[in-house]
Structures are given as structure tokens and as C-alpha cells.
Motif scaffolding. Structure first.
Motif, PDB file in Angstrom:
ATOM      1  N   TYR A 135      86.540 122.031 119.798  1.00 42.64           N
ATOM      2  CA  TYR A 135      86.793 122.655 118.499  1.00 42.64           C
ATOM      3  C   TYR A 135      88.284 122.687 118.211  1.00 42.64           C
ATOM      4  CZ  TYR A 135      85.984 125.730 114.517  1.00 42.64           C
ATOM      5  OH  TYR A 135      85.900 126.242 113.260  1.00 42.64           O
ATOM      6  N   LEU A 136      88.672 122.181 117.033  1.00 43.43           N
ATOM      7  CA  LEU A 136      90.060 122.215 116.577  1.00 43.43           C
ATOM      8  C   LEU A 136      90.182 123.158 115.383  1.00 43.43           C
ATOM      9  CD1 LEU A 136      91.295 118.483 116.573  1.00 43.43           C
ATOM     10  CD2 LEU A 136      91.863 120.293 118.201  1.00 43.43           C
ATOM     11  N   ASP A 137      91.167 124.050 115.428  1.00 45.71           N
ATOM     12  CA  ASP A 137      91.443 124.931 114.292  1.00 45.71           C
ATOM     13  C   ASP A 137      92.198 124.146 113.218  1.00 45.71           C
ATOM     14  OD1 ASP A 137      90.398 126.928 115.857  1.00 45.71           O
ATOM     15  OD2 ASP A 137      92.343 127.783 116.412  1.00 45.71           O
ATOM     16  N   CYS A 138      91.650 124.091 112.007  1.00 49.55           N
ATOM     17  CA  CYS A 138      92.392 123.480 110.895  1.00 49.55           C
ATOM     18  C   CYS A 138      93.174 124.533 110.118  1.00 49.55           C
ATOM     19  CB  CYS A 138      91.461 122.712 109.963  1.00 49.55           C
ATOM     20  SG  CYS A 138      90.250 123.736 109.122  1.00 49.55           S
ATOM     21  N   SER A 139      92.875 125.815 110.352  1.00 50.77           N
ATOM     22  CA  SER A 139      93.613 126.904 109.711  1.00 50.77           C
ATOM     23  C   SER A 139      93.420 128.174 110.524  1.00 50.77           C
ATOM     24  CB  SER A 139      93.141 127.127 108.268  1.00 50.77           C
ATOM     25  OG  SER A 139      91.817 127.646 108.261  1.00 50.77           O
ATOM     26  N   ILE A 140      94.325 129.123 110.306  1.00 46.15           N
ATOM     27  CA  ILE A 140      94.235 130.424 110.962  1.00 46.15           C
ATOM     28  C   ILE A 140      94.572 131.502 109.936  1.00 46.15           C
ATOM     29  CG2 ILE A 140      94.838 129.554 113.258  1.00 46.15           C
ATOM     30  CD1 ILE A 140      97.697 130.607 112.755  1.00 46.15           C
ATOM     31  N   ASP A 141      94.232 132.739 110.257  1.00 44.54           N
ATOM     32  CA  ASP A 141      94.696 133.852 109.441  1.00 44.54           C
ATOM     33  C   ASP A 141      96.182 134.061 109.737  1.00 44.54           C
ATOM     34  OD1 ASP A 141      92.169 134.226 108.433  1.00 44.54           O
ATOM     35  OD2 ASP A 141      91.643 135.820 109.854  1.00 44.54           O
ATOM     36  N   GLY A 142      96.994 134.205 108.700  1.00 43.15           N
ATOM     37  CA  GLY A 142      98.418 134.392 108.914  1.00 43.15           C
ATOM     38  C   GLY A 142      99.230 133.861 107.757  1.00 43.15           C
ATOM     39  N   SER A 143     100.503 133.611 108.003  1.00 42.72           N
ATOM     40  CA  SER A 143     101.417 133.148 106.968  1.00 42.72           C
ATOM     41  C   SER A 143     101.119 131.705 106.575  1.00 42.72           C
ATOM     42  CB  SER A 143     102.854 133.238 107.463  1.00 42.72           C
ATOM     43  OG  SER A 143     103.077 132.315 108.529  1.00 42.72           O
ATOM     44  N   LYS A 144     101.642 131.295 105.423  1.00 41.32           N
ATOM     45  CA  LYS A 144     101.471 129.914 104.976  1.00 41.32           C
ATOM     46  C   LYS A 144     102.077 128.934 105.980  1.00 41.32           C
ATOM     47  CE  LYS A 144     101.285 130.814  99.991  1.00 41.32           C
ATOM     48  NZ  LYS A 144     101.914 130.548  98.669  1.00 41.32           N
ATOM     49  N   PHE A 145     103.220 129.309 106.559  1.00 44.00           N
ATOM     50  CA  PHE A 145     103.861 128.439 107.543  1.00 44.00           C
ATOM     51  C   PHE A 145     102.972 128.258 108.774  1.00 44.00           C
ATOM     52  CE2 PHE A 145     106.471 127.869 111.350  1.00 44.00           C
ATOM     53  CZ  PHE A 145     107.140 126.689 111.013  1.00 44.00           C
ATOM     54  N   ALA A 146     102.381 129.367 109.248  1.00 43.06           N
ATOM     55  CA  ALA A 146     101.509 129.291 110.419  1.00 43.06           C
ATOM     56  C   ALA A 146     100.278 128.435 110.124  1.00 43.06           C
ATOM     57  CB  ALA A 146     101.094 130.691 110.856  1.00 43.06           C
ATOM     58  N   LYS A 147      99.700 128.618 108.937  1.00 45.93           N
ATOM     59  CA  LYS A 147      98.544 127.813 108.543  1.00 45.93           C
ATOM     60  C   LYS A 147      98.904 126.327 108.517  1.00 45.93           C
ATOM     61  CE  LYS A 147      96.655 131.413 105.464  1.00 45.93           C
ATOM     62  NZ  LYS A 147      95.331 131.668 106.028  1.00 45.93           N
TER      63      LYS A 147
END
Length: 357
Positions: free
Chosen positions: A41-53
Motif C-alpha cells: 500500500y502506497l499513500d498518495c495523500s495524508i492529513d496535514g499541510s499542502k506541502f506534506a500532501k
């Protein structure tokens, strides 16, 4: 290539994120699916700032471009908002690596993306992306028909509803308790419940609504104060785990008056816990609810009818419990996680058999 235990590169939002996709995927991983498919499983996004995403998305996209060919297929989960613009890059990376791509559309607002948010060139890119996929998974028969009729008849769609892990419900329920789980925005339309609760209060009916979620919370609370409903409408924030389960154990009615939906996991969870469902006839909710049998439909924006239905269910416990029990049976039979996983694994086999030729 192993058809019996395929190697799958699965891409989607972080499993630690808030939202329906992570709930669905976590249900798969908590079941027997990892024993029947070798999944990375690869994360394509996370909860957080735009930079972190952006950083997480770029890193996972690079990994997909470099390593996708080591897998038998790629399974890409697409949500709402800007998710399509990101996920189409993962589809392209998988296809360029010669790996069959399965795009899983969880977005209940896809038709708005297609019709209102995309120009001619944008719609052509969407069409090309969907046609490049070995399969496009949708959550409802309504969405399947929409894509075939409006996007392209050559898109290879398959309808696989969401599935959940079903537990034994806590009974009896607390009478006159209404639950909303979701994002506070115009689409989920939680304000309709607030106004309906105001009508119930005018009628002298004892009822209380619990609101849980994120989004425009300030706007929601402002309306509650304007209508003087602080005693009947309580906001509890974002809930998960045991806190959410305690609410599902306590409450007797679940209400989701959305304007658009794919297939809300919250509705399935509520019905499996013997809450009587009151929803609008949109998206996957048309596949879940049989009006008057496994739930009740109310027209979008019809707050008077919503109040009438809630009043019936609060005042007539036998009616409420009958609908709630029928709803639970429907979820157990058609929307359990085991049913969904069997269909997903069957889809993998079909795709790999085609790829093998």
C-alpha cells in the motif's frame, strides 16, 4: 504472475486519514484479504499541510513509476476534490509500466467533476484516463450507468459496493436519538436535520440529534444557535473507534440528507448497528435502501417531510425497529466486507487472465 495470490500495488489516501476510503481499505486489511493477495500500500495523500500532501504524493508517484512493473496490477483509489488530478498520474504511471490499472472511484460528486468542473479538454482527459484502465470500479449502479452514458460506453466499469465489518448491535436503543456522521458542507446538508429538529421541537416531540464530523462546523453551530436548538442539537466533533461505536450503540435513527453520494460507509455502519436509516434517494443509497422496508427516503431539501418521517420513527417504536432490523439484514447479506473482498479478488482474477491472454 500469480492469479491465485496476485501481487497488487494499492494506492490511496493514508490508512490513518479520516474518511470513507481509509475506512473501507482498513476493513479489507483487517479481514482475510492480505492472506489472499500480496498487497503493498502506497499513500498518495495524508492529513496535514499542502506541502506534506504534495511531498507524500510525489514520493509515491516516483515509487510507482520505478517499481510498478514488479506487480501484477495496480489498484488506485480515487476520492473527491482534487483527487482525480492526482490519481490520473498514478494510472498513467502504471499503464506506462505495462501494468493493468484498476481505478476505484469513491467520489459521489464525479458527475459534477465531469459536467461542471471540466471544460472540453478536461473531459477528454478524464475519458482517456478511464478508457486506459483495465477496469473502473464504481460503488453504485447509478454511477455505472452515468459513466457509460455520459463519459464513454467503452469504459469497462464494474459495480462493487462498499463492504463493512458487521458486529452484533447493542440493544435496546435510546428512543428519539438521531445521529449524523459526515462532513459539514452543502452536499451533506446537515442543516436540513437541524431545521427538521426545530420543527419537531415546535410539535413538542422529545428528540435529540448528535452531529459528528468536520468541515464548516462554525456555520453549523451558528444555525443551531440562531434557531435556539442548543438543547436538541449537540456537536461532538470527529469521532472514530470506540467513541463512534458508543454512539451507534446508543442512537436509534441515522440521518443523511445528502444531495450527492457514492456509497457512504457511515450509512452501512449505522444500518448494521440497527439504526433506522433516513436518507435521500441519491447515488449508492438507492442500492442500499428499499423505501419503507430497510429505510426511509426523503426528497432533497424537503425539511418538512424529513420532520414527518423522524416524527413517525420516534413515536412508533415498532415501525422504527422493523425498519432497523430489515436494514441490518440487508447489510449482512449484501454489504459485508467478505462479500466485497470476494468480488474484488474475482475482479483481480479476471483482469490478470485477460492480461495473460
Amino acid at each position: 504472475m500469480s492469479i491465485d495470490r496476485p501481487r497488487v500495488l494499492m494506492i490511496g489516501p493514508s490508512r490513518k486519514s479520516q474518511g470513507g476510503i481509509s475506512s473501507v481499505v482498513n476493513g479489507w486489511f483487517d479481514s482475510a484479504m492480505p492472506e489472499r493477495a500480496d498487497i503493498r500500500y502506497l499513500d498518495c495523500s495524508i492529513d496535514g499541510s499542502k506541502f506534506a500532501k504534495l511531498a507524500v504524493g510525489c514520493c509515491s508517484l516516483l515509487k510507482t513509476m520505478l517499481f510498478a512493473r514488479k506487480y501484477d496490477l495496480a489498484h488506485i483509489h480515487m476520492g473527491g476534490g482534487n483527487s482525480y488530478k492526482r490519481e490520473r498520474l498514478f494510472v498513467k504511471a502504471a499503464v506506462n509500466a505495462g501494468v493493468p490499472a484498476v481505478l476505484h472511484i469513491h467520489d459521489g460528486l464525479f458527475r459534477i467533476l465531469w459536467k461542471e468542473r471540466s471544460d472540453q479538454a478536461g473531459r477528454e482527459r478524464i475519458r482517456e484516463t478511464l478508457e486506459a484502465c483495465a477496469r473502473v470500479v464504481v460503488l453504485s449502479t447509478e454511477m455505472e450507468g452515468y459513466i457509460r452514458s455520459n463519459v464513454s460506453a467503452t469504459v469497462r466499469t464494474v459495480c462493487i459496493p462498499n463492504g463493512i465489518v458487521c458486529h452484533s448491535p447493542m440493544l435496546p436503543k435510546q428512543r428519539g436519538t438521531v445521529l449524523f456522521l459526515g462532513h459539514f458542507d452543502d452536499n451533506k446538508n446537515a442543516d436540513a436535520i437541524v431545521r427538521a429538529m426545530g420543527l419537531l421541537k415546535e410539535r413538542g416531540l422529545a428528540a435529540k440529534a448528535y452531529f459528528c464530523g468536520d468541515g464548516d462546523v462554525d456555520g453549523h453551530l451558528k444555525l443551531v444557535r440562531q434557531l435556539g436548538l442548543e438543547d436538541t442539537c449537540e456537536y461532538l466533533g470527529w469521532v472514530s473507534g470506540q467513541k463512534k461505536q458508543k454512539l451507534l450503540d446508543r442512537c436509534s435513527i441515522f440521518c443523511l440528507p445528502s444531495k450527492n453520494e457514492a456509497m457512504p460507509v457511515s450509512l452501512l455502519e449505522a444500518m448494521s448497528n440497527c439504526l433506522a436509516a433516513v436518507v435521500t434517494p441519491v447515488g449508492g443509497m438507492l442500492d442500499i435502501v428499499d423505501d419503507g422496508i430497510t429505510g426511509r427516503f426523503v426528497a432533497i431539501g424537503d425539511e418538512g417531510s424529513l420532520a414527518d418521517v423522524l416524527c413517525d420513527l420516534v413515536e412508533h417504536e415498532s415501525l422504527r425497529s422493523g425498519i432497523a432490523n430489515a436494514g441490518r439484514r440487508k447489510v449482512l447479506e449484501s454489504f459485508s466486507v467478505d462479500v466485497t473482498i470476494n468480488r474484488v479478488l474475482g475482479l483481480y482474477r479476471e483482469v490478470l487472465q485477460e492480461a495473460r491472454g
